[in-house]
Design an enzyme around this catalytic site. Structure first.
Site, PDB file in Angstrom:
ATOM      1  N   HIS A 153     -14.412  28.277  51.061  1.00 17.78           N
ATOM      2  CA  HIS A 153     -15.746  28.716  51.451  1.00 17.78           C
ATOM      3  C   HIS A 153     -15.630  29.973  52.287  1.00 17.78           C
ATOM      4  CE1 HIS A 153     -19.830  28.596  52.983  1.00 17.78           C
ATOM      5  NE2 HIS A 153     -20.089  27.784  51.972  1.00 17.78           N
ATOM      6  N   ASP A 163     -19.832  21.311  46.998  1.00 22.57           N
ATOM      7  CA  ASP A 163     -19.872  21.063  45.560  1.00 22.57           C
ATOM      8  C   ASP A 163     -18.782  20.116  45.075  1.00 22.57           C
ATOM      9  OD1 ASP A 163     -22.078  22.647  44.879  1.00 22.57           O
ATOM     10  OD2 ASP A 163     -20.883  24.439  45.195  1.00 22.57           O
TER      11      ASP A 163
HETATM   12  N1  ACO Z   1      -8.708  27.768  44.482  1.00 26.43           N
HETATM   13  C1  ACO Z   1      -7.564  28.468  44.629  1.00 26.43           C
HETATM   14  N2  ACO Z   1      -7.387  29.501  45.474  1.00 26.43           N
HETATM   15  C2  ACO Z   1      -8.463  29.849  46.208  1.00 26.43           C
HETATM   16  C3  ACO Z   1      -9.685  29.168  46.117  1.00 26.43           C
HETATM   17  C4  ACO Z   1      -9.798  28.100  45.215  1.00 26.43           C
HETATM   18  N3  ACO Z   1     -10.922  27.413  45.085  1.00 26.43           N
HETATM   19  N4  ACO Z   1     -10.566  29.733  46.965  1.00 26.43           N
HETATM   20  C5  ACO Z   1      -9.910  30.722  47.566  1.00 26.43           C
HETATM   21  N5  ACO Z   1      -8.646  30.802  47.116  1.00 26.43           N
HETATM   22  C6  ACO Z   1      -7.609  31.719  47.579  1.00 26.43           C
HETATM   23  C7  ACO Z   1      -7.793  33.104  46.986  1.00 26.43           C
HETATM   24  O1  ACO Z   1      -7.105  33.243  45.775  1.00 26.43           O
HETATM   25  C8  ACO Z   1      -7.253  33.962  48.087  1.00 26.43           C
HETATM   26  O2  ACO Z   1      -5.849  33.899  48.059  1.00 26.43           O
HETATM   27  P1  ACO Z   1      -4.973  35.244  48.287  1.00 26.43           P
HETATM   28  O3  ACO Z   1      -5.393  35.752  49.641  1.00 26.43           O
HETATM   29  O4  ACO Z   1      -3.566  34.796  48.204  1.00 26.43           O
HETATM   30  O5  ACO Z   1      -5.365  36.168  47.166  1.00 26.43           O
HETATM   31  C9  ACO Z   1      -7.680  33.247  49.363  1.00 26.43           C
HETATM   32  O6  ACO Z   1      -7.789  31.865  48.994  1.00 26.43           O
HETATM   33  C10 ACO Z   1      -9.014  33.733  49.935  1.00 26.43           C
HETATM   34  O7  ACO Z   1     -10.005  33.542  48.949  1.00 26.43           O
HETATM   35  P2  ACO Z   1     -11.191  34.531  48.644  1.00 26.43           P
HETATM   36  O8  ACO Z   1     -11.545  34.435  47.194  1.00 26.43           O
HETATM   37  O9  ACO Z   1     -10.851  35.886  49.173  1.00 26.43           O
HETATM   38  O10 ACO Z   1     -12.327  33.921  49.546  1.00 26.43           O
HETATM   39  P3  ACO Z   1     -13.872  34.277  49.464  1.00 26.43           P
HETATM   40  O11 ACO Z   1     -14.433  33.983  50.798  1.00 26.43           O
HETATM   41  O12 ACO Z   1     -14.079  35.629  48.883  1.00 26.43           O
HETATM   42  O13 ACO Z   1     -14.411  33.248  48.372  1.00 26.43           O
HETATM   43  C11 ACO Z   1     -15.213  31.262  47.385  1.00 26.43           C
HETATM   44  C12 ACO Z   1     -15.020  32.050  48.689  1.00 26.43           C
HETATM   45  C13 ACO Z   1     -15.915  32.141  46.331  1.00 26.43           C
HETATM   46  C14 ACO Z   1     -16.090  30.062  47.673  1.00 26.43           C
HETATM   47  C15 ACO Z   1     -13.820  30.829  46.858  1.00 26.43           C
HETATM   48  O14 ACO Z   1     -13.187  30.003  47.809  1.00 26.43           O
HETATM   49  C16 ACO Z   1     -13.899  30.140  45.509  1.00 26.43           C
HETATM   50  O15 ACO Z   1     -13.843  30.810  44.468  1.00 26.43           O
HETATM   51  N6  ACO Z   1     -14.014  28.771  45.495  1.00 26.43           N
HETATM   52  C17 ACO Z   1     -14.167  28.062  44.255  1.00 26.43           C
HETATM   53  C18 ACO Z   1     -15.607  28.144  43.783  1.00 26.43           C
HETATM   54  C19 ACO Z   1     -16.521  27.263  44.639  1.00 26.43           C
HETATM   55  O16 ACO Z   1     -16.218  26.125  44.923  1.00 26.43           O
HETATM   56  N7  ACO Z   1     -17.680  27.848  44.992  1.00 26.43           N
HETATM   57  C20 ACO Z   1     -18.696  27.136  45.754  1.00 26.43           C
HETATM   58  C21 ACO Z   1     -18.783  27.658  47.165  1.00 26.43           C
HETATM   59  S1  ACO Z   1     -19.926  26.730  48.094  1.00 26.43           S
HETATM   60  C22 ACO Z   1     -21.416  27.299  47.576  1.00 26.43           C
HETATM   61  O17 ACO Z   1     -21.629  28.419  47.162  1.00 26.43           O
HETATM   62  C23 ACO Z   1     -22.495  26.362  47.630  1.00 26.43           C
END
Ligand code: ACO
Length: 426
Positions: free
Chosen positions: A303, A360
């Site tokens: 998140h 979620d």
């Molecule tokens: N699975 C695997 N790796 C992940 C995940 C995940 N779900 N989420 C983040 N990471 C990793 C990224 O690859 C990144 O790693 P790195 O620094 O080695 O490249 C690091 O964690 C940081 O992640 P970001 O994508 O930069 O974080 P951001 O804040 O931009 O994204 C998000 C947040 C979009 C929610 C992300 O965690 C994600 O894609 N989660 C899965 C989708 C999801 O569950 N979305 C619902 C969110 S809640 C809502 O909107 C109601």
């Protein structure tokens, strides 16, 4: 606040005021930055940028705290109803008995769709995604209620109409998906029970009565989704609303923003992921390894704001367990989800990146148990988020400082060049 931030650029120092929130969170007020320095800020994804001050929802992502108008989410989830929480978010305080009764009456009064709009459902193919139907039907409300084109935060009828009809549209889109006739609301039922009735009654099941335990679970789910400050869809509502477009147009845009799998669409993506793991033999460790190798993504984890735990996920996990027991159902996907969580939370990849289950991760399990199909999950999210969107729209419209939302950019394209007729191009 007396403190100021100083920006040194070239030989000159510029002072910028600090704005402080209720919990001492602080922001640098850069409103005169471009005028004073010629600079803009660049912050893709708005990782550090506050778009507004707001009185509605407080999140402390480090400590897993979520407050609506000051009330902890745990207390609201346990004691409140969705309608009461909606009133709280939209109008700022918990309603008195009289206020609550009037609000509920208004929601009941607006539960029917204009018959012409009901015919819209005939025009969609049966396999249409219900989010496509929801967003276009909500925008179409502007056509049926032209006075809504004038954005007016004091017109409470627009608000009740939107909240009530969104529920009817959501249920009708489900019946459409099932190839069944739509079911009209029953006004003696309360908001959530009436929704379940419109979803699950049909001519072959005319005596359907919503299970009170399901009604309670739905109230909780919708309360937990009701607001989450400046997320992607809420920011969209504010941005569209800032152009003075109608409330219905702004909310329709918010619904589209919610649809994506990185936002509200994640609940659908979680169940699809769990089904894939089940179909591949249920091996969570292999799946986690593939996530770490960047071949797959662990949906429902991570998140932008929560970096410790998402309090909504904690409540939902308990609820999923409770509902499965109540209905005496065993859901292998719930077992896989729990195992995935356990494996991920003890793995350095997830620990180092502060990745935890978000709202979620378990909401889809609950919807499944309630008999709601995967394609409808994001619609359920929209149903819950509607009071938050309305609250933010009202707050923005009331703000005397509000301007049309219009970010700037740093242009990196070609510099000026002359037009070449098509025959002369190489
Ligand atoms: N699975 C695997 N790796 C992940 C995940 C995940 N779900 N989420 C983040 N990471 C990793 C990224 O690859 C990144 O790693 P790195 O620094 O080695 O490249 C690091 O964690 C940081 O992640 P970001 O994508 O930069 O974080 P951001 O804040 O931009 O994204 C998000 C947040 C979009 C929610 C992300 O965690 C994600 O894609 N989660 C899965 C989708 C999801 O569950 N979305 C619902 C969110 S809640 C809502 O909107 C109601």
């Amino acid at each position: 606040m007396d403190k100021k931030a100083t920006l040194k650029y070239g030989d000159t120092s510029y002072e910028m005021p600090i704005v402080q929130g209720s919990y001492e969170e602080r922001g640098v007020d850069i409103r005169s930055l471009r005028k004073d320095t010629g600079l803009i800020t660049l912050d893709s994804g708005f990782m550090n940028t506050g778009a507004t001050t707001s009185d509605i929802t407080f999140i402390n992502g480090e400590e897993g705290i979520l407050l609506y108008r000051g009330y902890p989410i745990e207390q609201l989830a346990e004691h409140s109803t969705f309608v009461e929480t909606a009133y709280l978010l939209i109008y700022g305080d918990l309603p008195t008995e009289t206020e609550l009764a009037a609000f509920s009456r208004s929601l009941t009064y607006h539960s029917m769709l204009h018959e012409d709009m009901r015919h819209f459902f005939d025009g969609y193919p049966w396999q249409a995604h219900p989010m496509a139907i929801l967003s276009s039907m909500v925008c179409s409300l502007s056509a049926y209620y032209p006075d809504s084109l004038e954005p007016d935060i004091h017109n409470h009828e627009h608000i009740a109409r939107l909240m009530s009809k969104l529920r009817t549209i959501a249920a009708f889109s489900y019946q459409k998906m099932q190839g069944r006739p739509v079911v009209y609301p029953r006004n003696e039922l309360k908001y959530c029970a009436n929704f379940l009735h419109m979803m699950f009654s049909h001519p072959a099941e005319p005596t359907y009565e919503p299970d009170p335990e399901l009604v309670r679970a739905l109230n909780t789910l919708l309360i937990l989704h009701a607001d989450h400050e400046q997320n992607c869809s809420t920011s969209t509502v504010r941005l569209v609303g800032s152009s003075q477009a109608s409330l219905y147009a702004a909310i329709s845009a918010g619904i589209c923003a919610l649809w994506g799998p990185l936002h509200g669409g994640a609940n659908q993506a979680v169940i699809e992921m769990l089904e894939e793991i089940r179909d591949e033999g249920g091996d969570c460790s292999t799946f986690i390894r593939q996530v770490k190798d960047r071949q797959r993504r662990l949906m429902g984890f991570g998140h932008r704001v929560y970096k410790n735990f998402d309090p909504r996920a904690t409540i939902l996990k308990t609820y999923a367990d409770r509902l499965l027991k109540h209905l005496a159902i065993e859901d292998p996907l719930f077992d896989i989800a729990q195992e995935l969580e356990e494996v991920a939370l003890s793995d350095p990849f997830f620990i180092e990146r502060n990745l935890y289950p978000n709202v979620d991760f378990y909401s889809g399990i609950l919807y499944r148990v309630m008999g709601i199909p995967t394609k409808m999950f994001t619609v359920m999210f929209a149903l819950g988020r509607i009071p938050g969107w309305i609250a933010h729209w009202r707050e923005m419209m009331e703000d005397p400082d509000v301007r049309i939302g219009r970010p700037r950019q740093i242009y990196t394209g070609a510099t000026k060049r002359d037009y070449v007729p098509v025959n002369d191009r190489g």
